[in-house]
Design an enzyme around this catalytic site. Structure first.
Site, PDB file in Angstrom:
ATOM      1  N   GLY A  13       0.822  -1.268  -0.044  1.00  0.00           N
ATOM      2  CA  GLY A  13      -0.069  -0.022  -0.011  1.00  0.00           C
ATOM      3  C   GLY A  13       0.828   1.372   0.033  1.00  0.00           C
ATOM      4  O   GLY A  13       2.304   1.210  -0.037  1.00  0.00           O
ATOM      5  N   LEU A  26       1.076   3.761   2.238  1.00  0.00           N
ATOM      6  CA  LEU A  26       2.069   4.095   3.389  1.00  0.00           C
ATOM      7  C   LEU A  26       2.997   3.251   3.639  1.00  0.00           C
ATOM      8  O   LEU A  26       4.228   3.472   3.879  1.00  0.00           O
ATOM      9  CB  LEU A  26       1.041   4.111   4.816  1.00  0.00           C
ATOM     10  CG  LEU A  26       1.698   4.382   6.003  1.00  0.00           C
ATOM     11  CD1 LEU A  26       2.503   5.924   5.927  1.00  0.00           C
ATOM     12  CD2 LEU A  26       0.551   4.366   7.051  1.00  0.00           C
ATOM     13  N   ASP A  67      -2.980 -13.190   5.378  1.00  0.00           N
ATOM     14  CA  ASP A  67      -4.574 -12.687   5.798  1.00  0.00           C
ATOM     15  C   ASP A  67      -4.536 -12.299   7.201  1.00  0.00           C
ATOM     16  O   ASP A  67      -4.904 -13.464   7.868  1.00  0.00           O
ATOM     17  CB  ASP A  67      -5.566 -13.825   4.923  1.00  0.00           C
ATOM     18  CG  ASP A  67      -6.720 -13.328   5.113  1.00  0.00           C
ATOM     19  OD1 ASP A  67      -7.308 -12.198   5.867  1.00  0.00           O
ATOM     20  OD2 ASP A  67      -7.583 -13.846   4.601  1.00  0.00           O
ATOM     21  N   ILE A  68      -4.559 -11.224   7.508  1.00  0.00           N
ATOM     22  CA  ILE A  68      -4.754 -10.740   8.964  1.00  0.00           C
ATOM     23  C   ILE A  68      -6.133 -11.141   9.481  1.00  0.00           C
ATOM     24  O   ILE A  68      -6.204 -11.352  10.747  1.00  0.00           O
ATOM     25  CB  ILE A  68      -4.551  -9.448   9.356  1.00  0.00           C
ATOM     26  CG1 ILE A  68      -5.556  -8.419   8.541  1.00  0.00           C
ATOM     27  CG2 ILE A  68      -3.186  -8.963   8.607  1.00  0.00           C
ATOM     28  CD1 ILE A  68      -5.254  -6.949   8.962  1.00  0.00           C
ATOM     29  N   ASP A  85      -9.065   9.355  10.739  1.00  0.00           N
ATOM     30  CA  ASP A  85      -9.682  10.334  11.402  1.00  0.00           C
ATOM     31  C   ASP A  85     -11.321  10.146  11.358  1.00  0.00           C
ATOM     32  O   ASP A  85     -11.958  10.846  12.298  1.00  0.00           O
ATOM     33  CB  ASP A  85      -9.363  11.775  10.759  1.00  0.00           C
ATOM     34  CG  ASP A  85      -9.813  11.476   9.031  1.00  0.00           C
ATOM     35  OD1 ASP A  85      -9.293  10.431   8.952  1.00  0.00           O
ATOM     36  OD2 ASP A  85     -10.425  12.527   8.784  1.00  0.00           O
ATOM     37  N   TYR A 138     -17.769   1.954   7.750  1.00  0.00           N
ATOM     38  CA  TYR A 138     -15.944   2.060   7.928  1.00  0.00           C
ATOM     39  C   TYR A 138     -15.735   2.633   9.202  1.00  0.00           C
ATOM     40  O   TYR A 138     -14.712   2.002   9.657  1.00  0.00           O
ATOM     41  CB  TYR A 138     -15.764   2.933   6.613  1.00  0.00           C
ATOM     42  CG  TYR A 138     -14.348   3.175   6.606  1.00  0.00           C
ATOM     43  CD1 TYR A 138     -13.327   2.317   6.158  1.00  0.00           C
ATOM     44  CD2 TYR A 138     -13.895   4.530   6.970  1.00  0.00           C
ATOM     45  CE1 TYR A 138     -11.879   2.428   6.402  1.00  0.00           C
ATOM     46  CE2 TYR A 138     -12.496   4.912   7.198  1.00  0.00           C
ATOM     47  CZ  TYR A 138     -11.407   4.121   6.919  1.00  0.00           C
ATOM     48  OH  TYR A 138     -10.369   4.510   6.878  1.00  0.00           O
ATOM     49  N   LYS A 180     -13.069   0.867  11.945  1.00  0.00           N
ATOM     50  CA  LYS A 180     -11.775   1.301  12.451  1.00  0.00           C
ATOM     51  C   LYS A 180     -11.622   1.653  13.868  1.00  0.00           C
ATOM     52  O   LYS A 180     -10.811   1.422  14.449  1.00  0.00           O
ATOM     53  CB  LYS A 180     -11.457   2.684  11.508  1.00  0.00           C
ATOM     54  CG  LYS A 180     -11.342   2.555   9.945  1.00  0.00           C
ATOM     55  CD  LYS A 180     -10.234   1.697   9.778  1.00  0.00           C
ATOM     56  CE  LYS A 180      -8.893   2.265  10.178  1.00  0.00           C
ATOM     57  NZ  LYS A 180      -7.555   1.522   9.565  1.00  0.00           N
TER      58      LYS A 180
END
Length: 282
Positions: A10, A12, A33-34, A99, A124, A128
């Protein structure tokens, strides 16, 4: 320090890799695969890292409204699995959050600190926040790092980012309408990567914010993108309601990074400077 880096392909993670030394183990989805707890435990026992950085995430904000269980699996269950294995092995975990865990206060006008209560809106955002809670409650040696609107060079190989989208649309159209009632701080992945690399060298575990400094609306960001790139486009401001996205967006989600600065001595660069650096490297 031997570090396992998930989500390694990705934006980052691509900018983190060169900062982490020669003993980093990059893990894309093909390697790990987490969402599978047994696979996570087995892989970490195999690698034997001293630290794990989790950059794997489900970031399709609108699509998450259609498949909340998929977003939750990656953004909440995945971090939970990593946190449990890291706790079992006695190693540290840095988890990247968003955020979007804020958004409940439409009248907010002061940057959020790590002490402010979250109020996630939508599937979403809720996924998070759940991921944060799992990491904080399970893994004693944790860093949970909230950031915002990431844009990095690796995006040009994948799904893109806001800067790339604006540049593409600016080359195709003479007029564009952009949302002007959401205030936040989209951030360059290189600056956020430097913050993470500095933070994990400390033992000051906990919750942190890491974005570029200052704030803007997406309309103001688009205007600066076109100004700095010399693109001629007629921009019109619109509201979030007029844009009509399926998922709720935070009307204000500017983050204070003072705690990060206190822990590392690192001052996050202004967003205008970050954008200039990105455009010069793309």
């Amino acid at each position: 320090m031997r570090i396992a880096l998930t989500g390694a392909r990705g934006q980052l993670a691509s900018d983190l890799l060169p900062l982490l030394g020669n003993d980093v183990v990059p893990l894309g989805h093909a390697e790990l695969d987490i969402t599978r707890p047994d696979d996570v435990a087995s892989k970490l026992r195999e690698i034997q890292p001293e630290f794990v950085i989790n950059c794997a995430a489900y970031n399709l904000v609108d699509k998450a409204e259609e498949e909340p269980e998929v977003a939750y699996a990656v953004n909440a269950t995945g971090p939970k699995n990593l946190a449990q294995s890291c706790a079992d092995l006695g190693i540290g975990l840095a988890h990247i959050s968003s955020d979007y865990v804020f958004g409940q206060d439409a009248q907010r006008a002061v940057p959020y600190t790590e002490n402010d209560p979250p109020g996630p809106q939508g599937a979403y955002a809720q996924s998070k926040r759940a991921g944060e809670e799992f990491v904080i409650s399970i893994c004693p040696r944790h860093f949970v790092i909230r950031t915002c609107g990431l844009y990095g060079i690796a995006s040009t190989r994948g799904k893109g980012n806001f800067v790339e989208t604006m540049l593409r649309l600016g080359s195709e159209r003479d007029q564009l309408s952009v949302v002007n009632d959401q205030r936040c701080t989209p951030s360059w992945t290189v600056d956020v990567a430097r913050a993470i690399a500095a933070l994990i060298k400390t033992d000051q575990y906990g919750l942190y914010h890491a974005t570029n400094s200052g704030s803007m609306t997406w309309f103001e960001f688009a205007a600066e993108i076109f100004r700095q790139s010399g693109t001629q486009v007629e921009l019109s401001p619109i509201t979030t309601a007029e844009f009509g996205a399926p998922a709720a967006r935070p009307p204000y989600s500017v983050l204070s990074c003072q705690k990060l600065t206190d822990a590392t001595g690192l001052e996050m660069p202004p967003w205008q400077e970050a954008l200039a650096n990105y455009l010069s490297r793309r």
